[in-house]
Structures are given as structure tokens and as C-alpha cells.
Design a protein around this motif. Sequence first.
Motif, PDB file in Angstrom:
ATOM      1  N   LEU A 145       0.830  -1.214   0.000  1.00  0.00           N
ATOM      2  CA  LEU A 145       0.000   0.000   0.000  1.00  0.00           C
ATOM      3  C   LEU A 145       0.861   1.259   0.000  1.00  0.00           C
ATOM      4  O   LEU A 145       0.581   2.223  -0.718  1.00  0.00           O
ATOM      5  N   TYR A 146       1.923   1.232   0.804  1.00  0.00           N
ATOM      6  CA  TYR A 146       2.787   2.415   0.880  1.00  0.00           C
ATOM      7  C   TYR A 146       3.687   2.524  -0.346  1.00  0.00           C
ATOM      8  O   TYR A 146       3.989   3.623  -0.811  1.00  0.00           O
ATOM      9  N   ALA A 147       4.115   1.394  -0.902  1.00  0.00           N
ATOM     10  CA  ALA A 147       5.031   1.416  -2.044  1.00  0.00           C
ATOM     11  C   ALA A 147       4.362   1.846  -3.333  1.00  0.00           C
ATOM     12  O   ALA A 147       5.007   2.394  -4.226  1.00  0.00           O
ATOM     13  N   THR A 148       3.048   1.600  -3.442  1.00  0.00           N
ATOM     14  CA  THR A 148       2.354   1.857  -4.705  1.00  0.00           C
ATOM     15  C   THR A 148       1.293   2.950  -4.624  1.00  0.00           C
ATOM     16  O   THR A 148       0.915   3.510  -5.652  1.00  0.00           O
ATOM     17  N   GLY A 149       0.770   3.218  -3.421  1.00  0.00           N
ATOM     18  CA  GLY A 149      -0.290   4.215  -3.290  1.00  0.00           C
ATOM     19  C   GLY A 149      -1.625   3.737  -3.828  1.00  0.00           C
ATOM     20  O   GLY A 149      -2.530   4.555  -4.029  1.00  0.00           O
ATOM     21  N   ILE A 150      -1.790   2.439  -4.041  1.00  0.00           N
ATOM     22  CA  ILE A 150      -3.064   1.949  -4.587  1.00  0.00           C
ATOM     23  C   ILE A 150      -4.160   2.041  -3.531  1.00  0.00           C
ATOM     24  O   ILE A 150      -3.903   2.060  -2.335  1.00  0.00           O
ATOM     25  N   ARG A 151      -5.401   2.091  -3.999  1.00  0.00           N
ATOM     26  CA  ARG A 151      -6.556   2.129  -3.107  1.00  0.00           C
ATOM     27  C   ARG A 151      -6.776   0.741  -2.493  1.00  0.00           C
ATOM     28  O   ARG A 151      -6.388  -0.275  -3.081  1.00  0.00           O
ATOM     29  N   VAL A 152      -7.433   0.702  -1.359  1.00  0.00           N
ATOM     30  CA  VAL A 152      -7.741  -0.572  -0.724  1.00  0.00           C
ATOM     31  C   VAL A 152      -8.644  -1.416  -1.631  1.00  0.00           C
ATOM     32  O   VAL A 152      -8.475  -2.629  -1.732  1.00  0.00           O
ATOM     33  N   SER A 153      -9.598  -0.764  -2.301  1.00  0.00           N
ATOM     34  CA  SER A 153     -10.482  -1.496  -3.210  1.00  0.00           C
ATOM     35  C   SER A 153      -9.687  -2.145  -4.334  1.00  0.00           C
ATOM     36  O   SER A 153     -10.030  -3.240  -4.803  1.00  0.00           O
ATOM     37  N   GLU A 154      -8.617  -1.494  -4.772  1.00  0.00           N
ATOM     38  CA  GLU A 154      -7.755  -2.045  -5.804  1.00  0.00           C
ATOM     39  C   GLU A 154      -6.906  -3.185  -5.252  1.00  0.00           C
ATOM     40  O   GLU A 154      -6.684  -4.197  -5.918  1.00  0.00           O
ATOM     41  N   CYS A 155      -6.443  -3.018  -4.027  1.00  0.00           N
ATOM     42  CA  CYS A 155      -5.620  -4.040  -3.384  1.00  0.00           C
ATOM     43  C   CYS A 155      -6.431  -5.311  -3.130  1.00  0.00           C
ATOM     44  O   CYS A 155      -5.927  -6.430  -3.285  1.00  0.00           O
ATOM     45  N   ALA A 156      -7.678  -5.151  -2.739  1.00  0.00           N
ATOM     46  CA  ALA A 156      -8.523  -6.285  -2.375  1.00  0.00           C
ATOM     47  C   ALA A 156      -8.846  -7.177  -3.569  1.00  0.00           C
ATOM     48  O   ALA A 156      -9.212  -8.344  -3.385  1.00  0.00           O
ATOM     49  N   THR A 157      -8.728  -6.661  -4.782  1.00  0.00           N
ATOM     50  CA  THR A 157      -9.056  -7.455  -5.976  1.00  0.00           C
ATOM     51  C   THR A 157      -7.811  -7.968  -6.695  1.00  0.00           C
ATOM     52  O   THR A 157      -7.931  -8.604  -7.747  1.00  0.00           O
ATOM     53  N   SER A 227     -11.367  -5.634   6.404  1.00  0.00           N
ATOM     54  CA  SER A 227     -10.280  -6.251   7.171  1.00  0.00           C
ATOM     55  C   SER A 227      -8.988  -5.444   7.088  1.00  0.00           C
ATOM     56  O   SER A 227      -8.171  -5.485   8.012  1.00  0.00           O
ATOM     57  N   TYR A 228      -8.798  -4.716   5.994  1.00  0.00           N
ATOM     58  CA  TYR A 228      -7.576  -3.928   5.851  1.00  0.00           C
ATOM     59  C   TYR A 228      -7.499  -2.849   6.940  1.00  0.00           C
ATOM     60  O   TYR A 228      -6.433  -2.572   7.487  1.00  0.00           O
ATOM     61  N   ARG A 229      -8.637  -2.241   7.237  1.00  0.00           N
ATOM     62  CA  ARG A 229      -8.674  -1.224   8.290  1.00  0.00           C
ATOM     63  C   ARG A 229      -8.351  -1.848   9.651  1.00  0.00           C
ATOM     64  O   ARG A 229      -7.600  -1.271  10.438  1.00  0.00           O
ATOM     65  N   THR A 230      -8.888  -3.040   9.911  1.00  0.00           N
ATOM     66  CA  THR A 230      -8.624  -3.742  11.167  1.00  0.00           C
ATOM     67  C   THR A 230      -7.149  -4.085  11.302  1.00  0.00           C
ATOM     68  O   THR A 230      -6.547  -3.917  12.367  1.00  0.00           O
ATOM     69  N   TYR A 242      -0.523   6.258  17.711  1.00  0.00           N
ATOM     70  CA  TYR A 242      -1.933   6.401  18.061  1.00  0.00           C
ATOM     71  C   TYR A 242      -2.600   7.482  17.212  1.00  0.00           C
ATOM     72  O   TYR A 242      -3.046   8.513  17.696  1.00  0.00           O
ATOM     73  N   HIS A 243      -2.662   7.230  15.915  1.00  0.00           N
ATOM     74  CA  HIS A 243      -3.330   8.125  14.978  1.00  0.00           C
ATOM     75  C   HIS A 243      -4.738   7.598  14.697  1.00  0.00           C
ATOM     76  O   HIS A 243      -5.014   6.418  14.871  1.00  0.00           O
ATOM     77  N   GLU A 244      -5.609   8.511  14.242  1.00  0.00           N
ATOM     78  CA  GLU A 244      -6.848   8.068  13.614  1.00  0.00           C
ATOM     79  C   GLU A 244      -6.433   7.607  12.229  1.00  0.00           C
ATOM     80  O   GLU A 244      -6.168   8.406  11.342  1.00  0.00           O
ATOM     81  N   MET A 245      -6.355   6.302  12.052  1.00  0.00           N
ATOM     82  CA  MET A 245      -5.680   5.760  10.877  1.00  0.00           C
ATOM     83  C   MET A 245      -6.617   4.986   9.984  1.00  0.00           C
ATOM     84  O   MET A 245      -7.509   4.286  10.451  1.00  0.00           O
ATOM     85  N   SER A 246      -6.409   5.119   8.702  1.00  0.00           N
ATOM     86  CA  SER A 246      -7.130   4.331   7.718  1.00  0.00           C
ATOM     87  C   SER A 246      -6.132   3.930   6.640  1.00  0.00           C
ATOM     88  O   SER A 246      -5.104   4.592   6.464  1.00  0.00           O
ATOM     89  N   PRO A 247      -6.421   2.865   5.893  1.00  0.00           N
ATOM     90  CA  PRO A 247      -5.519   2.484   4.811  1.00  0.00           C
ATOM     91  C   PRO A 247      -5.308   3.606   3.800  1.00  0.00           C
ATOM     92  O   PRO A 247      -4.251   3.697   3.185  1.00  0.00           O
ATOM     93  N   HIS A 248      -6.322   4.467   3.645  1.00  0.00           N
ATOM     94  CA  HIS A 248      -6.194   5.562   2.681  1.00  0.00           C
ATOM     95  C   HIS A 248      -5.105   6.546   3.103  1.00  0.00           C
ATOM     96  O   HIS A 248      -4.555   7.258   2.268  1.00  0.00           O
ATOM     97  N   LYS A 249      -4.794   6.584   4.402  1.00  0.00           N
ATOM     98  CA  LYS A 249      -3.752   7.496   4.865  1.00  0.00           C
ATOM     99  C   LYS A 249      -2.382   7.061   4.343  1.00  0.00           C
ATOM    100  O   LYS A 249      -1.488   7.890   4.161  1.00  0.00           O
TER     101      LYS A 249
END
Length: 302
Positions: A145-157, A227-230, A242-249
Motif C-alpha cells: 500500500l505504501y510502495a504503490t499508493g493503490i486504493r484498498v479497493s484495488e488491493c482487495a481485488t 479487514s484492511y482497516r482492522t 496512536y493516529h486516527e488511521m485508515s488504509p487511505h492514509k
Amino acid sequence: MNQQLEQQWLEQFKRYLQIEKGCSPHTLLNYTRDILAFYTFMRREGLDSLSDVTYADLRVYLSELFAQEYARKTVSRRLSSMRSFAHFLKREQLLEENVFAQASLPKAESRLPQFLYEEEVDQLFAGIKGDEPLDLRDRAILELLYATGIRVSECATLQLTDLDVSIGTLLVYGKGKKERYVPIGSCAIQALNAYISSGRPHLAAKSTIPTKELFLNYRGTVLSERSYRTILKKRMNQAALYHEMSPHKLRHSFATHLLNNGADLRVVQELLGHVNLSTTQVYTHVSKDRLRDVYLDHHPRA
């Protein structure tokens, strides 16, 4: 306007979005929710048809949304959804006038995307210890996710065949079914190789149904987007971040760090899969440290 006709028009619009526009299931869901919300407003106001809706009715609807403290972005999306819906109905000669086109979209709030500093990213990855299958999977996910900047929806497929670690590239299926190739850095390749060779086979063995998806859950089936958020929240806590964190971040961090280190804006646009350059320009903010460094390096009397 009877509910049967409402549903019929909505289904026609959804088919148009899916077939002609290539919209994702997530986008279809948002359109559906926005249109159904306006239908509810119409019934409450005694409006029998979309053709009965006036500009004054629309102002009442928008005022209600703001009174309920919806974000400007949400109000703008709801209006945009109805504008597109009415435009489609007019094109199909089911509606004579698109009253929604008369209203201007609310000005968006100018909030900068939140991101991790590079030191925090290093801390995040350092906190993923262990060689258990789930450790290898989580490390591979976050590195990718960090190396490519892809969206979670893209990663999940992603499927195994979309990845070519020999040349360090990934085939990504983005919004509107658009394909793009993105490069993968050495750290992500190393994590992916470890996961594919030692982690994924153990997870895949948990299920009797073979799957081609790259990332699997502990049952050996496809990992859901939720599950990615979890996973990220768990790994953030382990790293004492302790950030308010999401995969999109991580996507925000990817773009910010590239630009802060001198990457060309149009290259970042291509990597993110943005259609418009203006969408990418939101990442041209810089950290306070970067501002100070540039100032000290370039101002003649600094």
C-alpha cells in the motif's frame, strides 16, 4: 410518482452507470443511497414526481441537509447524484427539465489530506515482527500500500497473476475499470516474496476452495476491504502510533512523500490513477520540516 416507477427508473440508471460508465459497486451504492434519500424527501413533501420538484423544493432539501450537519462534501455528492440521475432521465425522455442543474454545488472544505511522516512509516513497519503467516501477510499488505499508493479497493481485488516481482511491477484495475501499471520498490518486493513463498500457502491450505486472489484471511478465503482497516489499526497500536488511521492514509503518505522528495506532479497523478491533475494537486502541501529546510537552503538571508 409511485414506488414501482421510482424503482424502475433507478434500476435503469444503475445499469447505465455500470455498463456505459463502468462505475464500481461502491459508486453504485452511493448513487443508490443518495437517490433513495431524495425519494424519501419527496414523499415527505408530497411531491408525486421528479418533474414536480422546483428550485424552491431543492433549496428546502439542501437546507435540511445542512441543518442535520452533513459535511459539505456529502451535500455536494447528494446534489451531484441527483443532477446525474435527472440528466440521464432527461436523455431518456423520461423527464423534461433537470432542475438539479440550476443549483450550484456547495464549496468544498479545504482540508489537507492527513499523512504519516517518513519516520512514522519506518516505525510502523518496524513494529511488524514475527514470521507467522499473518505477520508475513500484514507486512506485505502495508509495504505494498505504501510502495504503490493503490486504493484498498484495488488491493482487495489483486490476483497473483497481477504481480510481477521479477521486474517489480503491479497491474492495477482502478476506477472505471481502467488499468495501470505501477512500480514496486525493493522493500515491498522482499515482503511480497516472503508472503507468497511462506505465508500464503499456509493460509490457502485452510480452505478447500482454491482462489487466485493475492491476499487471504486466516480461513484461506479472500480478505475483505473492511479487514484492511482492522489490520492497520492493530499494527498501528503495536507500533505505538496512536493516529486516527485508515488504509487511505498510506495512500496520502505515498503521494506526499514522493512530492516532498521532488517527484513530478504528473508522474504522481499517473501512479495514483487520477483522471484530473487537480485531484493530485491536493497533495502539494508540504510538512513544516520540509518548508523550513527549503527556506534555509534557498533564501539568501536565511
